[in-house]
Enzyme design. Structure first.
Site, PDB file in Angstrom:
ATOM      1  N   SER A  50      43.232  32.748  80.419  1.00 24.65           N
ATOM      2  CA  SER A  50      42.017  33.556  80.274  1.00 24.65           C
ATOM      3  C   SER A  50      41.414  33.334  78.892  1.00 24.65           C
ATOM      4  O   SER A  50      40.246  33.645  78.669  1.00 24.65           O
ATOM      5  CB  SER A  50      42.326  35.048  80.480  1.00 24.65           C
ATOM      6  OG  SER A  50      43.380  35.451  79.633  1.00 24.65           O
ATOM      7  N   GLU A 187      48.203  39.389  90.967  1.00 23.62           N
ATOM      8  CA  GLU A 187      46.855  39.735  90.483  1.00 23.62           C
ATOM      9  C   GLU A 187      45.899  40.024  91.646  1.00 23.62           C
ATOM     10  O   GLU A 187      45.892  39.299  92.660  1.00 23.62           O
ATOM     11  CB  GLU A 187      46.265  38.588  89.647  1.00 23.62           C
ATOM     12  CG  GLU A 187      44.805  38.880  89.243  1.00 23.62           C
ATOM     13  CD  GLU A 187      44.249  38.020  88.132  1.00 23.62           C
ATOM     14  OE1 GLU A 187      44.950  37.141  87.620  1.00 23.62           O
ATOM     15  OE2 GLU A 187      43.071  38.262  87.778  1.00 23.62           O
TER      16      GLU A 187
HETATM   17  O1  KIV Z   1      45.236  34.146  82.119  1.00 25.02           O
HETATM   18  C1  KIV Z   1      45.600  35.330  82.037  1.00 25.02           C
HETATM   19  O2  KIV Z   1      45.310  36.045  81.085  1.00 25.02           O
HETATM   20  C2  KIV Z   1      46.404  35.846  83.111  1.00 25.02           C
HETATM   21  C3  KIV Z   1      46.681  37.314  83.100  1.00 25.02           C
HETATM   22  C4  KIV Z   1      46.562  37.865  84.443  1.00 25.02           C
HETATM   23  C5  KIV Z   1      48.005  37.582  82.505  1.00 25.02           C
HETATM   24  O3  KIV Z   1      46.812  35.124  83.975  1.00 25.02           O
END
Ligand code: KIV
Length: 269
Positions: A50, A187
């Site tokens: 992310s 998720e």
């Molecule tokens: O990329 C990210 O921040 C994630 C979160 C859901 C932990 O995959």
């Protein structure tokens, strides 16, 4: 405060043992100062891809590179000494074959000193998870809404609505447990699916937009702090609006510089 004991870093077996013994607290981090601030409050830090959207202004996680993840992973393990640190494998760095995944995951482990890696996928990743685990790389599979699969999933949509979809997620969770995964990231699933997954496996589930019944929770730290508003999913609870506070500080600085009030005598040699 985190459940961490003594001066040592939380280990993968300790995280695994936390199922049924209290909630696992997790947040993301990409930098040393953020990892330092988080370290006393979380059991697990995820260096998520992310970062591409939150820190680089990309519109998806798909352009994130292995080098970016390694640099952020390194920064985080430098900042946190207690939390277990897991680094995300970026898009295209692990899907081709178990061998490709091993080569890149080993590079991540070696160069970041993290405790394990996270990768997205369904049953097609089973052999890869097994291959990595058998070679000493702890793996957290990421199931449900998978941002690297946004094209295939038709955007960022909650998963597991129908009975069949929910059963598929449970089957994936059980298969990953069988392949040796130490934990699952769940998720953006309908709550019932997240509950069914959590009850079906003996390894912990870390939920994000999933259910309070998951064994732990994670959020993107910038969402928690109000530092990222380009994309705000329903589950991203904001605990403070830091961006307003930061802008107030910038406005005060601007004013003082324009008025000649900064630097004052005490700031000068
Ligand atoms: O990329 C990210 O921040 C994630 C979160 C859901 C932990 O995959």
């Amino acid at each position: 405060m985190s459940t961490h004991v003594g001066n040592k870093r939380n280990t993968i077996p300790q995280i695994k043992l936390m199922k049924g013994r209290g909630k696992i607290v997790s947040l993301t981090a990409y930098t040393t100062p953020m990892a330092q601030m988080l370290d006393d409050y979380v059991d697990l830090i995820i260096v998520g891809d992310s970062t591409g959207m939150v820190a680089y202004g990309l519109n998806s996680t798909m352009s994130v590179t292995l080098e970016m993840m390694i640099n952020h992973g390194r920064a985080v393990t430098r900042g946190a000494s207690k939390a277990c640190v897991i680094v995300d494998m970026p898009y295209g760095s692990y899907q081709e074959s178990p061998q490709q995944a091993y080569r890149n995951a080993a590079k991540v482990m070696r160069e970041t000193q993290a405790q394990g890696i996270k990768l997205e996928g369904g049953l097609e990743m089973l052999d890869t998870v097994e291959f990595l685990v058998q070679r000493g790389i702890p793996v957290m599979p990421h199931i449900g809404l998978m941002p690297q699969h946004a094209n295939a999933q038709g955007g960022f949509k909650a998963q597991g609505r129908s009975k069949d979809d929910s059963e598929l997620l449970v089957a994936q969770a059980k298969a990953f447990q069988g392949a040796g995964a130490f934990c699952l990231l769940v998720e953006g699933t309908f709550e019932k699916a997240a509950v069914a997954i959590t009850r079906a496996v003996e390894i912990p589930t870390i939920g994000i937009g999933a259910s309070s019944e998951c064994d732990g929770q994670v959020l993107v730290t910038e969402d928690v702090l109000g530092l990222f508003s380009d994309f705000r999913p329903k589950f991203a609870k904001r605990y403070v609006d830091l961006s307003s506070i930061i802008k107030e500080a910038f406005a005060s600085y601007e004013q003082e510089v324009r008025d000649g009030d900064f630097p004052a005598k005490e700031h000068c040699f």
